[in-house]
Design an enzyme around this catalytic site. Structure first.
Site, short mmCIF file in Angstrom:
data_model
loop_
_atom_site.label_atom_id
_atom_site.label_comp_id
_atom_site.label_asym_id
_atom_site.label_seq_id
_atom_site.Cartn_x
_atom_site.Cartn_y
_atom_site.Cartn_z
CB SER A 1 43.03 64.16 -31.67
OG SER A 1 42.64 63.95 -33.01
CE LYS B 1 39.03 63.85 -33.61
NZ LYS B 1 40.26 63.44 -34.32
CB SER C 1 43.76 61.52 -34.83
OG SER C 1 44.61 62.43 -34.18
N1 GLN Z 1 49.45 63.64 -33.14
C1 GLN Z 1 49.29 64.43 -34.30
C2 GLN Z 1 49.17 65.87 -33.96
O1 GLN Z 1 49.02 66.18 -32.83
C3 GLN Z 1 48.15 63.94 -35.13
C4 GLN Z 1 46.82 64.31 -34.66
C5 GLN Z 1 45.76 63.91 -35.64
O2 GLN Z 1 45.90 62.96 -36.39
N2 GLN Z 1 44.69 64.68 -35.65
O3 GLN Z 1 49.20 66.70 -34.81
#
Ligand code: GLN
Length: 472
Positions: free
Chosen positions: A153, A78, A177
């Site tokens: 994400s 990532k 994510s």
């Molecule tokens: N959907 C969550 C957010 O937008 C989690 C994102 C993540 O786990 N990085 O904060």
């Protein structure tokens, strides 16, 4: 031809040892798929120019006899993980040209073990989002239906694995994510115990929730990656020593179902979940109903706690020290231009929200209250784990949604975290495993289920998960 679709880490390792194919040949096979599929899927933001050099280095380890299970394994990372000498932009314009000056501990461990890092993958900017639509570099598409999001994400890492552009991938999980995109793309996503993997070299989002996780086609691959990256690290004071994982053996784990809570899923998810419970029972596990009365407050509390941490963590991007900094006439303009133009809408929204909930006069009403709620959620899980060993829920409330469907409604996006957020607010380990498909517009869309365990009990996630995986 190497059968990438059925390849696992163990199979690749056995083939390297037997000389059935070389590390270079395997890397070339993935690069070929990338050439074909990446232009449409947009999993990768960059394919590193030295992939084959890395593969040849890995091959030498086999010759010398110091190869590990991860040697020569093609891995995607990532874009928020630092890999020395390479750009790590966190999906943001503000870090577009930022080159990492050191390796994240997880990356160092994997590189020492001989992995071949193929490239960096697309993500929602600074890991804020559930669809990769918040990336400054365009959306990633779901391989099952390219009109749909892959989740986020870690959408790039997940689609790289799901469409055979990498064997395994690293993602990060602050609110879901690794698990939510895994569920949307029919692969396995692991969110380990908070602290189990060092955060050193991970670009921070919400530091009390962030953890590096793994994405793979099966549980065994994800478990292997986790085994290589976990452990105490002096560069991260919240990291946990491996001794923490030495636990008693539980022969027949009892599985808890928070019935009320799971009703949040749509009809198709609930029908699938019912089937899953039947299968779990058929495997001989005892299933018990449990209550998690405060878990419904997770999303509201999460969207106060994380913006607060985000606003503090992202203060370092001031146009002075890192990245994007347009021509400005004075100091204030340096800040406003670099932050105003360098950050996307969602990131700016969270910084504003976070600054607000921490501001004088509001901190008690919002930030401190949210932390108190977080404590109640932790207590709910602690109580539940006195009765059961694992907790089962769907991973998401529905299958992958359409690109653009929720972009103008942040609250709808936030509600995507209903089932995944609690593991982050509590630091508990959780895994998403494919559990079937639903048909929509003639396309088969994957669904996933999630097991949550108590701290340090990844072993139970893997053991029970594998039983389910084998018969599903
Ligand atoms: N959907 C969550 C957010 O937008 C989690 C994102 C993540 O786990 N990085 O904060």
């Amino acid at each position: 031809m190497i059968d990438l679709g059925n390849l696992t880490i163990e199979k690749a390792h056995a083939s390297f040892k037997k000389g059935e194919f070389t590390c270079r040949e395997l890397a070339e096979a993935y690069l070929k798929v990338i050439k074909e599929k990446n232009p449409e899927i947009h999993a990768y933001l960059e394919i590193y120019s030295d992939v084959l050099v890395q593969a040849d280095e890995a091959q030498k380890k086999f010759k010398k006899g110091n190869a590990t299970l991860m040697t020569g394994i093609p891995l995607a990372i990532k874009d928020n993980l630092l890999f020395e000498g390479h750009i790590a932009s966190s999906g943001s314009k503000i870090l577009e040209k930022y080159v990492a000056t050191y390796n994240a501990t997880a990356i160092k461990k994997l590189k020492d073990a001989g992995v071949v890092i193929i490239g960096r993958t697309n993500m929602d900017e600074f890991a804020m989002g559930v669809s990769t639509e918040n990336s400054a570099y365009g959306v990633t598409k779901n391989p099952y239906d390219t009109t749909r999001v892959p989740g986020g994400s870690s959408g790039g890492s997940t689609t790289a694995v799901a469409s055979n552009m990498a064997l395994v991938a690293l993602g990060t999980d602050t609110g879901g994510s690794c698990r939510q995109p895994a569920s949307f793309c029919g692969v396995v996503g692991l969110k380990p115990t908070y602290g189990s993997v060092s955060r050193h070299g991970l670009t921070a989002m919400g530091s009390s929730l962030d953890v590096i996780g793994a994405i793979g086609k099966n549980i065994s691959d994800v478990q292997t990656v986790f085994d290589f990256i976990k452990g105490k690290d002096n560069m991260d004071s919240t990291s946990i020593s491996s001794d923490f994982y030495k636990k008693n053996i539980i022969q027949k784990p009892v599985i808890g179902i928070p019935r009320d809570f799971t009703k949040e899923g749509d009809d198709r998810v609930l029908a699938n979940f019912k089937e899953v419970i039947k299968k779990i029972k058929a495997l001989g596990y005892t299933v018990k109903d449990i209550e998690l009365p405060n878990v419904k407050y997770t999303v509201p509390a999460y969207y106060i706690v994380t913006p607060a941490e985000i606003s503090a963590n992202l203060a370092r991007f001031d146009g002075m020290r890192y990245g994007f900094s347009p021509e400005s006439r004075n100091l204030v303009e340096v800040y406003t231009k670099s932050r105003g133009e360098g950050f996307g809408r969602e990131v700016r929204r969270r910084i504003l929200l976070g600054t607000y909930v921490l501001s004088h006069g509001y901190q008690d009403a919002y930030y401190n209250k949210a932390n108190a709620v977080r404590r109640l959620i932790v207590d709910d899980y602690n109580k539940a784990f006195k009765k059961v060993d694992l907790i089962l829920t769907p991973t998401t409330t529905g299958p992958a949604f359409k690109i653009g469907e929720k972009v103008n409604d942040p609250v709808k996006m936030y509600l995507e975290d209903i089932f995944t957020g609690p593991a982050n607010m509590t630091g508990l380990p959780a895994i998403s495993i494919p559990s079937g498909f639903v048909e929509e517009e003639g396309k088969h869309l994957p669904l996933g289920i999630q097991f949550i365990a108590s701290h340090g009990r990844e072993d139970l996630l893997f053991a029970v998960g594998k039983k389910f995986e084998a018969q599903n």
